[in-house]
Design an enzyme around this catalytic site. Structure first.
Site, short mmCIF file in Angstrom:
data_model
loop_
_atom_site.label_atom_id
_atom_site.label_comp_id
_atom_site.label_asym_id
_atom_site.label_seq_id
_atom_site.Cartn_x
_atom_site.Cartn_y
_atom_site.Cartn_z
N PHE A 132 -9.57 -6.54 9.65
CA PHE A 132 -8.96 -5.84 10.78
C PHE A 132 -8.24 -4.61 10.24
CE2 PHE A 132 -5.58 -4.81 13.80
CZ PHE A 132 -6.36 -4.62 14.93
N ASP A 136 -5.77 -2.29 2.37
CA ASP A 136 -5.00 -2.28 3.61
C ASP A 136 -3.95 -3.38 3.49
OD1 ASP A 136 -3.99 -2.81 6.12
OD2 ASP A 136 -5.89 -2.51 7.17
N LYS A 191 3.49 -2.10 9.64
CA LYS A 191 4.21 -3.27 10.17
C LYS A 191 5.68 -3.42 9.70
CE LYS A 191 0.62 -6.09 12.07
NZ LYS A 191 -0.76 -5.67 11.76
C1 PLP Z 1 -1.82 -4.79 12.29
C2 PLP Z 1 -2.82 -4.30 11.33
C3 PLP Z 1 -3.37 -3.01 11.43
C4 PLP Z 1 -3.08 -2.10 12.60
O1 PLP Z 1 -1.75 -1.71 12.64
P1 PLP Z 1 -1.19 -0.98 13.96
O2 PLP Z 1 0.21 -0.61 13.59
O3 PLP Z 1 -1.29 -1.96 15.08
O4 PLP Z 1 -2.05 0.21 14.18
C5 PLP Z 1 -4.22 -2.59 10.44
N1 PLP Z 1 -4.54 -3.38 9.41
C6 PLP Z 1 -4.04 -4.64 9.28
C7 PLP Z 1 -4.41 -5.45 8.09
C8 PLP Z 1 -3.18 -5.14 10.24
O5 PLP Z 1 -2.71 -6.38 10.14
#
Ligand code: PLP
Length: 401
Positions: free
Chosen positions: A138, A223, A252
């Site tokens: 994700f 990420d 986050k």
């Molecule tokens: C939550 C998340 C995102 C997206 O972050 P947003 O602030 O909602 O755009 C991207 N990568 C990972 C691994 C995430 O958990």
């Protein structure tokens, strides 16, 4: 205004992009969220791994209050001391030399993808623009984010998406090797998959990916939007793997609650994003940077990583004990305080029951309960959580055919 009134108004005025639970948030302190009717919930979701310091951490609140009365916003046409200090601290504690600030995880990933494409097309070949990511990953909801995400469902109805992405099974080094083409420029992975079901890579996988990226001159992008900022017990998840990425995205938990995003890279690659190539109006603004600085200092100085490791071990052992007790629990996995419990039944109803009983958890990919409490969680709070969970499981066991 009680919960009922707010819910009715929300359902008719706010875009219906989330299947919301019937909780109207009012205030928070530490690991506890209080709703508008005064009911308290033990928060093991923590804003989806955002409130790593708990709700309204005094140091973060103080930094925001102080900065709010001094300077809220200032253009990135000028130098911003709080942003500089945060960039320095992030680089001091990571592999990075340079930080680009933005406002979310998706934006941090956009910056990472743009950097990889520009660097590779300028330094190797103009048509080296493809990024390989993992299935069940994700990476956010922007077009770049959904294009990078290895889940068909996030792209449904939104095509055409951004071309130049391919997906391989997470943890399979041979599949990755086979997916590399002359057009590849980068590999982008979560060092531990969050939304995809709390998937821990097999031992040695990330090291093998690093070697492969070096061999084929591909940028390695991690990420760490969800697993960075102390979540796995080290400041960044990659630090437990004895390798370093070339680019890392954060968001986050980085500012302890307020929105922030960051893309961190080495000098070698950072030069690809020169003046005028990329930007963000709000990225790294004084208010968010001050919150980020207070958050990062607290993470580093207040024993929070140590608590995360200790409480993570404790929670894991207790969840494993539940696995012994209930047949419908398949596996407990994760690292630090991101733990997943895979079930062989649907988890959605259990999450609803938990909410009714004063516990906030969530369920990913239908069958994996995810536990991501604040990293300041105490043993006593974990015990309270387990008592509620055990009660829910006992009822479930009784109701099974
Ligand atoms: C939550 C998340 C995102 C997206 O972050 P947003 O602030 O909602 O755009 C991207 N990568 C990972 C691994 C995430 O958990």
């Amino acid at each position: 205004m009680n919960s009922h009134n707010w819910i009715e108004r929300g359902l008719t005025s706010v875009a219906a992009t989330y299947g919301r639970y019937p909780l109207v948030a009012a205030s928070g302190e530490g690991c506890w969220l209080t709703d508008i009717d005064g009911k308290k919930y033990l928060d093991f979701l923590a804003g989806v791994a955002v409130n790593n310091l708990g709700h309204c951490h005094p140091k973060v609140v103080a930094a925001i209050r102080q900065q709010a009365g001094t300077l809220l916003h200032c253009s990135n046409f000028y130098h911003i001391p709080q942003q500089i200090e945060l960039a320095e601290l992030l680089c001091e504690h990571s592999f990075g030399d340079r930080v680009f600030f933005c406002n979310s995880g998706a934006e941090a990933n956009e910056a990472a993808i743009k950097l990889a494409r520009k660097y590779s097309s300028e330094n190797y070949r103009a048509d080296r623009i493809e990024v390989i990511t993992a299935l069940a990953s994700f990476h956010g909801r922007t077009f770049g984010g959904i294009s990078a995400t290895g889940q068909e469902k996030v792209r449904n109805g939104f095509g055409p998406v951004v071309p130049g992405f391919s997906y391989v099974p997470f943890g399979d080094i041979e599949a990755l090797r086979a997916a590399i083409t002359p057009h590849s420029c980068a590999v982008m992975l979560e060092p531990l998959q969050g939304e995809g079901g709390v998937n821990v890579p097999p031992a040695g996988y990330l090291q093998a990916v690093r070697e492969l990226c070096d061999e084929r001159e591909l940028l390695l992008i991690f990420d760490e939007v969800q697993v960075g900022c102390g979540r796995t017990g080290s400041l960044f998840a990659y630090q437990q793997e004895e390798i370093e990425p070339d680019v890392m995205s954060l968001a986050k938990a980085l500012a302890g609650g307020p929105p922030i995003g960051a893309m961190i890279t080495r000098e070698k690659y950072a030069v690809a994003l020169g003046p005028g190539t990329h930007g963000s109006t709000f990225g790294g603004n004084p208010l968010m940077a001050a919150a980020g600085l207070a958050t990062l200092k607290a993470l580093l100085e207040d024993g929070i990583l140590e608590n995360c490791v200790a409480m993570g071990d404790y929670l894991r052992r207790k969840l494993e004990a539940l696995q012994e007790k209930y047949d419908f629990i398949v596996e407990v996995r994760g690292r630090g305080l991101i733990l997943g419990m895979e079930l062989n039944i649907e988890g959605g109803e259990l999450v609803k029951t938990a909410l009714e009983r004063g516990l906030l958890i969530n369920c990913t990919v239908g069958k994996v309960l995810r536990f991501v409490p604040p990293l300041i969680v105490s043993r006593n709070e974990i015990d309270q959580m387990l008592q509620i969970l055990d009660g829910i499981f006992a009822d479930e066991q009784e109701n099974q055919p």
